[in-house]
Design a protein around this motif. Structure first.
Motif, PDB file in Angstrom:
ATOM      1  N   VAL A  14       0.810  -1.217   0.000  1.00  0.00           N
ATOM      2  CA  VAL A  14       0.000   0.000   0.000  1.00  0.00           C
ATOM      3  C   VAL A  14       0.847   1.272   0.000  1.00  0.00           C
ATOM      4  O   VAL A  14       0.529   2.227  -0.718  1.00  0.00           O
ATOM      5  N   THR A  15       1.920   1.324   0.763  1.00  0.00           N
ATOM      6  CA  THR A  15       2.704   2.567   0.827  1.00  0.00           C
ATOM      7  C   THR A  15       3.402   2.851  -0.500  1.00  0.00           C
ATOM      8  O   THR A  15       3.518   4.007  -0.913  1.00  0.00           O
ATOM      9  N   LEU A  16       3.840   1.810  -1.155  1.00  0.00           N
ATOM     10  CA  LEU A  16       4.483   1.954  -2.455  1.00  0.00           C
ATOM     11  C   LEU A  16       3.484   2.476  -3.490  1.00  0.00           C
ATOM     12  O   LEU A  16       3.748   3.457  -4.201  1.00  0.00           O
ATOM     13  N   ILE A  17       2.323   1.851  -3.553  1.00  0.00           N
ATOM     14  CA  ILE A  17       1.301   2.265  -4.514  1.00  0.00           C
ATOM     15  C   ILE A  17       0.798   3.663  -4.179  1.00  0.00           C
ATOM     16  O   ILE A  17       0.565   4.480  -5.081  1.00  0.00           O
ATOM     17  N   TYR A  18       0.671   3.955  -2.899  1.00  0.00           N
ATOM     18  CA  TYR A  18       0.280   5.302  -2.460  1.00  0.00           C
ATOM     19  C   TYR A  18       1.265   6.337  -3.020  1.00  0.00           C
ATOM     20  O   TYR A  18       0.850   7.354  -3.595  1.00  0.00           O
ATOM     21  N   SER A  19       2.551   6.080  -2.888  1.00  0.00           N
ATOM     22  CA  SER A  19       3.542   7.052  -3.381  1.00  0.00           C
ATOM     23  C   SER A  19       3.473   7.190  -4.904  1.00  0.00           C
ATOM     24  O   SER A  19       3.577   8.298  -5.434  1.00  0.00           O
ATOM     25  N   PHE A  20       3.260   6.086  -5.608  1.00  0.00           N
ATOM     26  CA  PHE A  20       3.133   6.139  -7.071  1.00  0.00           C
ATOM     27  C   PHE A  20       1.937   7.001  -7.476  1.00  0.00           C
ATOM     28  O   PHE A  20       2.040   7.848  -8.361  1.00  0.00           O
ATOM     29  N   LEU A  21       0.792   6.775  -6.816  1.00  0.00           N
ATOM     30  CA  LEU A  21      -0.419   7.476  -7.236  1.00  0.00           C
ATOM     31  C   LEU A  21      -0.407   8.941  -6.818  1.00  0.00           C
ATOM     32  O   LEU A  21      -0.957   9.788  -7.541  1.00  0.00           O
ATOM     33  N   CYS A  22       0.223   9.254  -5.713  1.00  0.00           N
ATOM     34  CA  CYS A  22       0.386  10.669  -5.357  1.00  0.00           C
ATOM     35  C   CYS A  22       1.238  11.379  -6.413  1.00  0.00           C
ATOM     36  O   CYS A  22       0.924  12.506  -6.821  1.00  0.00           O
ATOM     37  N   GLU A  23       2.285  10.713  -6.866  1.00  0.00           N
ATOM     38  CA  GLU A  23       3.126  11.302  -7.918  1.00  0.00           C
ATOM     39  C   GLU A  23       2.359  11.413  -9.235  1.00  0.00           C
ATOM     40  O   GLU A  23       2.406  12.450  -9.903  1.00  0.00           O
ATOM     41  N   LEU A  24       1.646  10.361  -9.601  1.00  0.00           N
ATOM     42  CA  LEU A  24       0.882  10.360 -10.845  1.00  0.00           C
ATOM     43  C   LEU A  24      -0.144  11.490 -10.869  1.00  0.00           C
ATOM     44  O   LEU A  24      -0.262  12.218 -11.858  1.00  0.00           O
ATOM     45  N   GLU A  25      -0.866  11.642  -9.780  1.00  0.00           N
ATOM     46  CA  GLU A  25      -1.942  12.631  -9.725  1.00  0.00           C
ATOM     47  C   GLU A  25      -1.474  14.005  -9.254  1.00  0.00           C
ATOM     48  O   GLU A  25      -2.279  14.938  -9.190  1.00  0.00           O
ATOM     49  N   GLU A  26      -0.180  14.117  -8.907  1.00  0.00           N
ATOM     50  CA  GLU A  26       0.392  15.376  -8.420  1.00  0.00           C
ATOM     51  C   GLU A  26      -0.438  15.914  -7.258  1.00  0.00           C
ATOM     52  O   GLU A  26      -0.809  17.083  -7.204  1.00  0.00           O
ATOM     53  N   GLU A  27      -0.708  15.017  -6.302  1.00  0.00           N
ATOM     54  CA  GLU A  27      -1.575  15.324  -5.174  1.00  0.00           C
ATOM     55  C   GLU A  27      -1.190  14.417  -4.001  1.00  0.00           C
ATOM     56  O   GLU A  27      -0.730  13.302  -4.214  1.00  0.00           O
ATOM     57  N   THR A  28      -1.372  14.904  -2.792  1.00  0.00           N
ATOM     58  CA  THR A  28      -1.149  14.076  -1.608  1.00  0.00           C
ATOM     59  C   THR A  28      -2.510  13.632  -1.081  1.00  0.00           C
ATOM     60  O   THR A  28      -3.312  14.451  -0.651  1.00  0.00           O
ATOM     61  N   PHE A  29      -2.753  12.335  -1.149  1.00  0.00           N
ATOM     62  CA  PHE A  29      -4.023  11.780  -0.705  1.00  0.00           C
ATOM     63  C   PHE A  29      -3.996  11.519   0.797  1.00  0.00           C
ATOM     64  O   PHE A  29      -2.935  11.354   1.392  1.00  0.00           O
ATOM     65  N   ASP A  30      -5.173  11.433   1.386  1.00  0.00           N
ATOM     66  CA  ASP A  30      -5.309  11.040   2.783  1.00  0.00           C
ATOM     67  C   ASP A  30      -4.938   9.558   2.876  1.00  0.00           C
ATOM     68  O   ASP A  30      -5.633   8.708   2.317  1.00  0.00           O
ATOM     69  N   PHE A  31      -3.828   9.261   3.557  1.00  0.00           N
ATOM     70  CA  PHE A  31      -3.334   7.884   3.579  1.00  0.00           C
ATOM     71  C   PHE A  31      -4.307   6.923   4.249  1.00  0.00           C
ATOM     72  O   PHE A  31      -4.478   5.794   3.777  1.00  0.00           O
ATOM     73  N   GLU A  32      -4.937   7.318   5.341  1.00  0.00           N
ATOM     74  CA  GLU A  32      -5.873   6.424   6.032  1.00  0.00           C
ATOM     75  C   GLU A  32      -7.014   6.010   5.104  1.00  0.00           C
ATOM     76  O   GLU A  32      -7.380   4.839   5.030  1.00  0.00           O
ATOM     77  N   GLN A  33      -7.571   6.987   4.417  1.00  0.00           N
ATOM     78  CA  GLN A  33      -8.665   6.701   3.493  1.00  0.00           C
ATOM     79  C   GLN A  33      -8.165   5.845   2.329  1.00  0.00           C
ATOM     80  O   GLN A  33      -8.823   4.894   1.909  1.00  0.00           O
ATOM     81  N   PHE A  34      -7.002   6.189   1.789  1.00  0.00           N
ATOM     82  CA  PHE A  34      -6.398   5.427   0.700  1.00  0.00           C
ATOM     83  C   PHE A  34      -6.214   3.973   1.118  1.00  0.00           C
ATOM     84  O   PHE A  34      -6.576   3.049   0.389  1.00  0.00           O
ATOM     85  N   ASN A  35      -5.648   3.763   2.290  1.00  0.00           N
ATOM     86  CA  ASN A  35      -5.378   2.424   2.805  1.00  0.00           C
ATOM     87  C   ASN A  35      -6.674   1.621   2.953  1.00  0.00           C
ATOM     88  O   ASN A  35      -6.721   0.430   2.610  1.00  0.00           O
ATOM     89  N   THR A  36      -7.719   2.251   3.463  1.00  0.00           N
ATOM     90  CA  THR A  36      -9.011   1.572   3.617  1.00  0.00           C
ATOM     91  C   THR A  36      -9.555   1.114   2.265  1.00  0.00           C
ATOM     92  O   THR A  36      -9.977  -0.036   2.106  1.00  0.00           O
ATOM     93  N   ILE A  37      -9.521   2.011   1.291  1.00  0.00           N
ATOM     94  CA  ILE A  37     -10.025   1.682  -0.044  1.00  0.00           C
ATOM     95  C   ILE A  37      -9.160   0.608  -0.693  1.00  0.00           C
ATOM     96  O   ILE A  37      -9.669  -0.351  -1.287  1.00  0.00           O
TER      97      ILE A  37
END
Length: 145
Positions: A14-37
């Motif tokens: 999850v942390t790896l994919i989180y970092s990829f998608l934050c970079e892709l979308e040029e945005e910092t997502f809420d990690f707790e919500q991201f992790n749940t989804i």
């Protein structure tokens, strides 16, 4: 091309994919919500997440989600995300990832496989066209929050 292998994503990724998608979308997502989804989607048999590795380094990620759509009278797959780290682009990693998604589409008997890409990502549009996807639709979006 580097020695690349693919595998399905797992909960610890999850942390790896989180970092990829934050970079892709040029945005910092809420990690707790991201992790749940993320973890909910891993349990969904219609969500498929794949990672690409060069030895022990993760260099790419792709996902496809399936749904049954009335206007296609069948199962449709949509590529939700695809990301390759910058220093591995143009080395066939994206092609390996999309080939994996094509295999899922065949195995799952999708009527079609589709993808939406931001209109500013012209290189991404060309990539998908080279992979045999046709530009057929426009996407309209209204943010609700």
């Amino acid at each position: 091309m580097p020695s690349i292998f693919l595998r399905r994503a797992t909960p610890p990724d999850v942390t790896l994919i989180y970092s990829f998608l934050c970079e892709l979308e040029e945005e910092t997502f809420d990690f707790e919500q991201f992790n749940t989804i993320y973890n909910r989607n891993l349990l969904n048999p219609d969500c498929h997440y794949f990672l690409a590795f060069d030895h022990d380094r993760c260099v790419g990620y792709a996902s496809v989600h399936a749904q049954w759509l009335l206007h296609h009278c069948g199962k449709v797959g949509e590529i939700q995300e695809m990301f390759v780290i910058p220093d591995y682009r143009s080395k066939g990693i994206g092609q390996l990832l999309i080939q994996q998604l094509f295999e899922v589409a065949q195995h799952e008997n999708f009527e079609i496989l589709e993808v939406t890409a931001n209109k500013k990502r012209l290189d991404t549009h060309r990539f998908y066209e080279r992979q045999g996807l046709e530009r057929t639709h426009f996407k309209f979006v209204k943010k609700m929050k």
